[in-house]
Design a protein around this motif. Structure first.
Motif, PDB file in Angstrom:
ATOM      1  N   GLN A   1       0.810  -1.212   0.000  1.00  0.00           N
ATOM      2  CA  GLN A   1       0.000   0.000   0.000  1.00  0.00           C
ATOM      3  C   GLN A   1       0.850   1.271   0.000  1.00  0.00           C
ATOM      4  O   GLN A   1       0.328   2.355   0.239  1.00  0.00           O
ATOM      5  CB  GLN A   1      -0.925   0.013   1.222  1.00  0.00           C
TER       6      GLN A   1
ATOM      7  N   GLN B   1      -6.097   2.917  -6.044  1.00  0.00           N
ATOM      8  CA  GLN B   1      -6.853   2.288  -4.968  1.00  0.00           C
ATOM      9  C   GLN B   1      -5.943   1.567  -3.979  1.00  0.00           C
ATOM     10  O   GLN B   1      -6.364   1.281  -2.856  1.00  0.00           O
ATOM     11  CB  GLN B   1      -7.897   1.324  -5.553  1.00  0.00           C
TER      12      GLN B   1
ATOM     13  N   GLN C   1      -5.442   4.420  -1.636  1.00  0.00           N
ATOM     14  CA  GLN C   1      -6.702   4.768  -0.981  1.00  0.00           C
ATOM     15  C   GLN C   1      -7.156   3.718   0.016  1.00  0.00           C
ATOM     16  O   GLN C   1      -7.872   4.036   0.976  1.00  0.00           O
ATOM     17  CB  GLN C   1      -7.788   4.983  -2.043  1.00  0.00           C
ATOM     18  N   SER C   2      -6.751   2.469  -0.166  1.00  0.00           N
ATOM     19  CA  SER C   2      -7.198   1.399   0.721  1.00  0.00           C
ATOM     20  C   SER C   2      -6.489   1.409   2.066  1.00  0.00           C
ATOM     21  O   SER C   2      -6.951   0.768   3.015  1.00  0.00           O
ATOM     22  CB  SER C   2      -6.977   0.033   0.051  1.00  0.00           C
ATOM     23  N   LYS C   3      -5.392   2.127   2.164  1.00  0.00           N
ATOM     24  CA  LYS C   3      -4.654   2.169   3.426  1.00  0.00           C
ATOM     25  C   LYS C   3      -5.422   3.003   4.454  1.00  0.00           C
ATOM     26  O   LYS C   3      -5.782   4.139   4.202  1.00  0.00           O
ATOM     27  CB  LYS C   3      -3.256   2.767   3.218  1.00  0.00           C
ATOM     28  N   ARG C   4      -5.675   2.426   5.601  1.00  0.00           N
ATOM     29  CA  ARG C   4      -6.405   3.127   6.654  1.00  0.00           C
ATOM     30  C   ARG C   4      -5.501   4.128   7.353  1.00  0.00           C
ATOM     31  O   ARG C   4      -4.308   3.883   7.543  1.00  0.00           O
ATOM     32  CB  ARG C   4      -6.964   2.133   7.673  1.00  0.00           C
TER      33      ARG C   4
ATOM     34  N   TRP D   1     -16.774   8.960   2.015  1.00  0.00           N
ATOM     35  CA  TRP D   1     -16.120   7.823   1.361  1.00  0.00           C
ATOM     36  C   TRP D   1     -16.844   7.413   0.080  1.00  0.00           C
ATOM     37  O   TRP D   1     -16.205   6.985  -0.887  1.00  0.00           O
ATOM     38  CB  TRP D   1     -16.057   6.651   2.343  1.00  0.00           C
TER      39      TRP D   1
END
Length: 499
Positions: A94, A148, A151-154, A457
């Motif tokens: 990520q 993405q 973007q998927s990393k919290r 989101w």
């Protein structure tokens, strides 16, 4: 990026060759996989190298034990395993290197099946048109999927715990709400570059037509020369206005860097904010006197200077912060301090850059380059402060008046707007070939101040589309005409995407 330049004779193509320039280091890699590997390695170095240099700089040059202990306590890459942890973290899927590999590698590899598809479905198009369409679609899909990964990393900054609610059974539940916006700066960077490509291509075609017809005018030539300085001046003005009145709309590191460069008393900035908000009003007792009277005590000024009910407006000497009443001498003092501050940053960077191609004149070139960049930054800061002084003391009162309402208007925004207008034109000190890189580096950051840093989101697909569409345009253009993607980015993409 704006501080790195590559000449036409020494582009990044030379960085992917051996020392003798006889063979490329990736010659044994299959051609379709070379861009992927180059993108990953270049991104990995760009992420890791600055952090390693920062850690080493603190440990080697800031030799005090207290600084070393502070580094170990504050840095996520601390202790004996700091370098190893840093190197490993950058390898995660990520992170930025994986994103770059997916973006570049995907756009290269997906072009093969898209060529086959359009070869059957778009036989009416020419071969060049089918190739261009295949490249655009491949880049679009690769960009859509690759962003993405980031973007998927919290992130704690883009999530929060919603208020507790009770379900039908009476059990209390808490839900974590995620927000989008982590990749906003990257998306705006891509959009700005795509817009530059489109506008540049249209203007270039216009110039060719009008020159051929003998109708090209001096005004149009001036526009060509001034468009990059104007973009920088407008963008930097927006950023400085935001830094004064809405610093929360800037990234924390950006806000911190500007504050360090400006070297201004925070109480003075707060006074200007309260003037704009109407909390501090000249000629009225609103309880705001303690704010600036604290500065009066520190600088041994009369306490009445800090009382807006008695002093209208507060003297410009307070803006000078100990440099005396002269606005011109304060401007010279600001330039001298800012120049020295900038040289401590730019000179080491310039010396590092010449190591890629050392020669006898390297030291002189590095010194001149660092001095020019430092003069640019010093002039930027000087013009901002002197612009404020022009509005408050030199021209504003003569043109607008000196009553309390006019002084309120001046300190409530006019003086800051004056500084924001003047400061960006310091870009004219820089070389013309560097102006475009600096302008295109700052423009997306200015745009980001006009948009929310966090948003719902479920609306993230809009940003993803903008990034994918813009990236596809830039990638397709650099493969068709690498000169149209201007500056350092064009050289980097041309080298990375080369077969």
């Amino acid at each position: 990026m704006s501080r790195t330049t590559f000449s036409d004779r020494s582009s990044l193509h030379s960085l992917i060759r051996t020392a003798r320039g006889q063979r490329r280091w990736d010659e044994t890699i299959p051609p379709h996989f070379r861009p992927l590997l180059r993108a990953y390695l270049l991104a990995y170095v760009s992420v890791v190298a600055p952090k390693i240099l920062s850690v080493l700089a603190i440990r080697l040059t800031g030799r005090r034990a207290s600084k070393a202990r502070q580094l170990d306590q504050d840095s996520p890459y601390r202790g004996a395993a700091s370098t190893r942890r840093l190197l490993v973290d950058a390898l995660r899927w990520q992170r930025f290197p994986a994103f770059c590999a997916a973006l570049v590698g995907g756009s290269t590899l997906l072009e093969i099946p898209f060529r086959s598809i359009f070869g059957h479905l778009a036989k009416g198009l020419s071969g060049v048109a089918r190739q261009r369409l295949s490249r655009w679609c491949a880049s679009f899909v690769a960009a859509w999927l690759s962003i993405q990964l980031l973007q998927s990393k919290r992130s704690a900054s883009f999530s929060e715990v919603a208020p507790a609610t009770a379900d039908s059974l009476g059990e209390t539940k808490r839900q974590t709400v995620r927000y989008a916006g982590r990749t906003l700066d990257l998306s705006l960077f891509a959009a700005t570059r795509a817009l530059d490509v489109v506008v540049g291509e249209l203007w270039s075609r216009r110039e060719v037509r009008r020159r051929a017809a003998g109708k090209w005018t001096g005004f149009e030539s001036a526009v060509s020369r001034l468009i990059d300085p104007a973009v920088f001046a407008l963008s930097s003005g927006v950023i400085m206005w935001t830094w004064i009145y809405s610093p929360e709309r800037l990234p924390h590191t950006y806000d911190k860097w500007i504050a360090s460069a400006a070297s201004v008393d925070s109480r003075l900035i707060e006074a200007l904010r309260r003037c704009r908000q109407g909390l501090l009003r000249y000629g009225e007792e609103t309880g705001q006197a303690p704010l600036l009277q604290g500065m009066c005590k520190d600088y041994n000024w009369p306490l009445e200077w800090g009382d807006p009910a008695r002093t209208i407006p507060f003297p410009c000497e307070m803006v000078h912060m100990g440099c005396g009443p002269s606005c011109e001498l304060h401007a010279l003092s600001r330039f001298e301090r800012s120049f020295r501050w900038a040289m401590r940053t730019y000179l080491p960077l310039s010396l590092l850059l010449i190591l890629r191609n050392p020669n006898k004149k390297g030291g002189t070139t590095a010194l001149v380059s660092a001095a020019r960049s430092s003069a640019f930054l010093g002039t930027f800061i000087t013009l901002f402060y002197y612009g404020v002084c022009l509005a408050r003391t030199r021209l504003g009162p003569k043109l607008l008046g000196r009553d309390s309402k006019t002084s309120q208007r001046i300190d409530g925004g006019i003086c800051v707007a004056s500084g924001c207008f003047f400061c960006g034109w310091s870009i004219m000190i820089e070389q013309s070939r560097r102006r475009k890189d600096i302008a295109l580096f700052v423009a997306p950051r200015a745009l980001a101040t006009l948009l929310p840093r966090r948003y719902s989101w479920d609306k993230q697909w809009r940003e993803t589309f903008v990034f994918a569409f813009s990236t596809a345009m830039v990638f397709t253009c650099v493969l068709e005409n690498k000169r149209r993607v201007r500056g350092v980015l064009g050289n980097i993409l041309a080298a990375v995407l080369a077969p």
